[in-house]
Write an enzyme that holds these catalytic residues in place. Structure first.
Site, short mmCIF file in Angstrom:
data_model
loop_
_atom_site.label_atom_id
_atom_site.label_comp_id
_atom_site.label_asym_id
_atom_site.label_seq_id
_atom_site.Cartn_x
_atom_site.Cartn_y
_atom_site.Cartn_z
N LYS A 46 51.78 81.57 46.81
CA LYS A 46 53.00 81.47 47.47
C LYS A 46 52.59 81.15 48.93
O LYS A 46 51.56 81.32 49.45
CB LYS A 46 53.88 82.57 47.61
CG LYS A 46 53.22 83.90 48.08
CD LYS A 46 53.89 85.02 47.65
CE LYS A 46 53.44 86.38 48.32
NZ LYS A 46 53.97 87.69 48.10
N TYR A 273 48.42 79.06 82.63
CA TYR A 273 49.96 79.34 83.08
C TYR A 273 49.95 80.71 83.67
O TYR A 273 49.31 81.56 83.20
CB TYR A 273 51.00 79.32 82.01
CG TYR A 273 51.16 77.70 81.34
CD1 TYR A 273 51.55 76.98 82.35
CD2 TYR A 273 50.78 77.57 80.14
CE1 TYR A 273 51.71 75.65 82.11
CE2 TYR A 273 51.05 76.23 79.57
CZ TYR A 273 51.36 75.30 80.54
OH TYR A 273 51.51 74.16 79.96
C1 PLP Z 1 53.01 88.32 47.77
C2 PLP Z 1 53.07 89.25 46.37
C3 PLP Z 1 51.92 89.94 46.00
C4 PLP Z 1 50.68 89.72 46.73
O1 PLP Z 1 50.66 90.61 47.58
P1 PLP Z 1 49.48 90.75 48.64
O2 PLP Z 1 49.70 92.06 49.45
O3 PLP Z 1 49.28 89.64 49.36
O4 PLP Z 1 48.02 91.13 47.55
C5 PLP Z 1 52.04 90.17 44.79
N1 PLP Z 1 53.00 90.42 44.01
C6 PLP Z 1 54.49 90.07 44.47
C7 PLP Z 1 55.61 90.17 43.74
C8 PLP Z 1 54.41 89.44 45.79
O5 PLP Z 1 55.46 88.97 46.31
#
Ligand code: PLP
Length: 389
Positions: A46, A273
């Protein structure tokens, strides 16, 4: 000379800043996590694979693409990948990715037709949606159970009314998500117990061969005897963003920028800055072609360090949108030399955890923020064929 440190010699001299994504490091991390979990992984890609490029990450991890032979041998091959939206799934499908894709966020009822068309496994939990999914053909889907995260899914103690719908269109998988698995074992155990309670309540409504999954990175790391169930869903650990202190994980993302200007500043003179940094004695200042528009956080002003020829050079003054100044008094460097703002340079390494801590952001935000402007180069994209592995 130190170009060899980070293989930057392969980049044309006109590249002034870039993000290097190391496919071999990704595969290494996947192997470590697969061994730790003891079950096939569902890499979470994602948010464009946490800013590193979802399509390239899927290729590097050996997920199947049309016209390409799957490269990772069966027991280690990921089961599929996880996304957070149908647009993310569509990008993967358009690239030819034929992998199983699980969408872990709740979809709107109006999105179900598109999920079906994209051959995405939706995470469902509302009776109406499950029924609608059955009418759309009842393709594989996963039941999301909320065991305490209070974000998505049906409450663990409210699953009973779904039993009938599940019998009509059995889920391929059932999952939950931890809120604190990495730093609170008691809360993880409580969520584990709620998940089991929900499964017990549903009884035969969950098929005997349903794929059960719970662990994110923190969950995987928290177990000593492997992940419960049949799959695990790592994200951040796969990208080397966390838990590199407890598991043998490699950094995957390397943010590089070239020195584009150099100057001497004299005692008492300021840099950048608001003049928040002043030279004590004569100092040499290098200007790097990266700033906060490249994901190098402004909070690293006067706090961050970069690596040049393997040496640590402190950030001098405010990080600006496009440029960052560093004190290179103790390092011989020239215009065109390469600085590492995140990742490895020779034996030295700035991990996402370290840079995130200095920047006062989580390693997740740090990595996701890198996608802003810099071009991404993916190295070692193709896994070695199973026979030569
Ligand atoms: C983002 C997510 C993960 C992965 O989580 P991490 O902490 O990055 O390992 C697993 N399951 C779901 C449902 C998520 O939304």
């Amino acid at each position: 000379m130190s170009d060899g440190h980070h293989r930057a010699a392969i980049y044309p001299r006109h590249h002034r800043a870039w993000l290097e994504v190391d496919g071999a490091a990704l595969r290494h991390n996947a192997r470590v996590l697969r061994a730790r979990a003891g079950v096939p992984l569902v890499p979470m890609v994602k948010a464009d694979a946490y800013g590193l490029g979802a399509v390239a990450v899927c290729r590097a991890l050996g997920l199947p693409f049309a016209g390409a032979t799957p490269q990772v041998a069966a027991p280690d091959a990921p089961w599929g990948v996880g996304v957070a939206s149908l647009d993310e799934a569509a990008e993967l499908r358009e690239s030819g990715c034929t992998s199983r894709i699980l969408c872990v966020t709740p979809l709107l009822a109006t999105e179900l037709t598109r999920a079906r068309a994209l051959d995405v496994r939706p995470a469902l939990h509302r009776l109406d949606d499950i029924t609608a999914w059955r009418r759309l053909g009842g393709a594989p889907w996963h039941l999301a159970i909320d065991t305490g995260m209070a974000r998505a899914g049906v409450r663990w103690d409210a699953v009973a009314p779904l039993a009938g719908a599940l019998l009509a269109v059995p889920p391929e998988g059932v999952f939950t998500h931890f809120h604190s698995a990495d730093d609170d074992l008691a809360s993880r155990d409580a969520q584990d117990a709620r998940f089991e309670q929900a499964l017990a309540t549903l009884g035969d409504a969950v098929p005997a061969d349903a794929l059960l999954h719970r662990d994110n990175s923190g969950g995987i790391v928290s177990r000593t005897t492997g992940s419960p169930g049949h799959l695990a869903r790592p994200g951040i650990a796969l990208y080397g963003g966390m838990f590199d202190d407890v598991l043998d994980l490699a950094p995957v993302a390397h943010l590089r920028a070239r020195v584009v200007d150099l100057r001497e500043v004299h005692d008492g003179e300021s840099v950048s800055y608001n003049a928040t940094w002043r030279a004590q004695g004569t100092r040499r200042i290098a200007t790097l072609a990266s700033g906060y528009a490249d994901g190098y956080r402004r909070h690293l002003s006067n706090r961050g360090e970069v690596l040049i020829h393997g040496h640590r050079c402190p950030v001098a003054g405010r990080v600006t949108m496009d440029m960052t100044m560093v004190d290179v008094t103790d390092v011989a460097c020239a215009v065109g030399d390469i600085a590492t703002l995140l990742g490895r340079d020779g034996d030295a390494c700035l991990t996402a955890g370290m840079v995130g801590a200095r920047a006062d952001v989580s390693p997740y935000e740090l990595l996701v923020g890198l996608a802003l402007r810099v071009p991404r180069f993916h190295l070692d994209l193709a896994p070695a064929s199973p026979s030569s592995a």
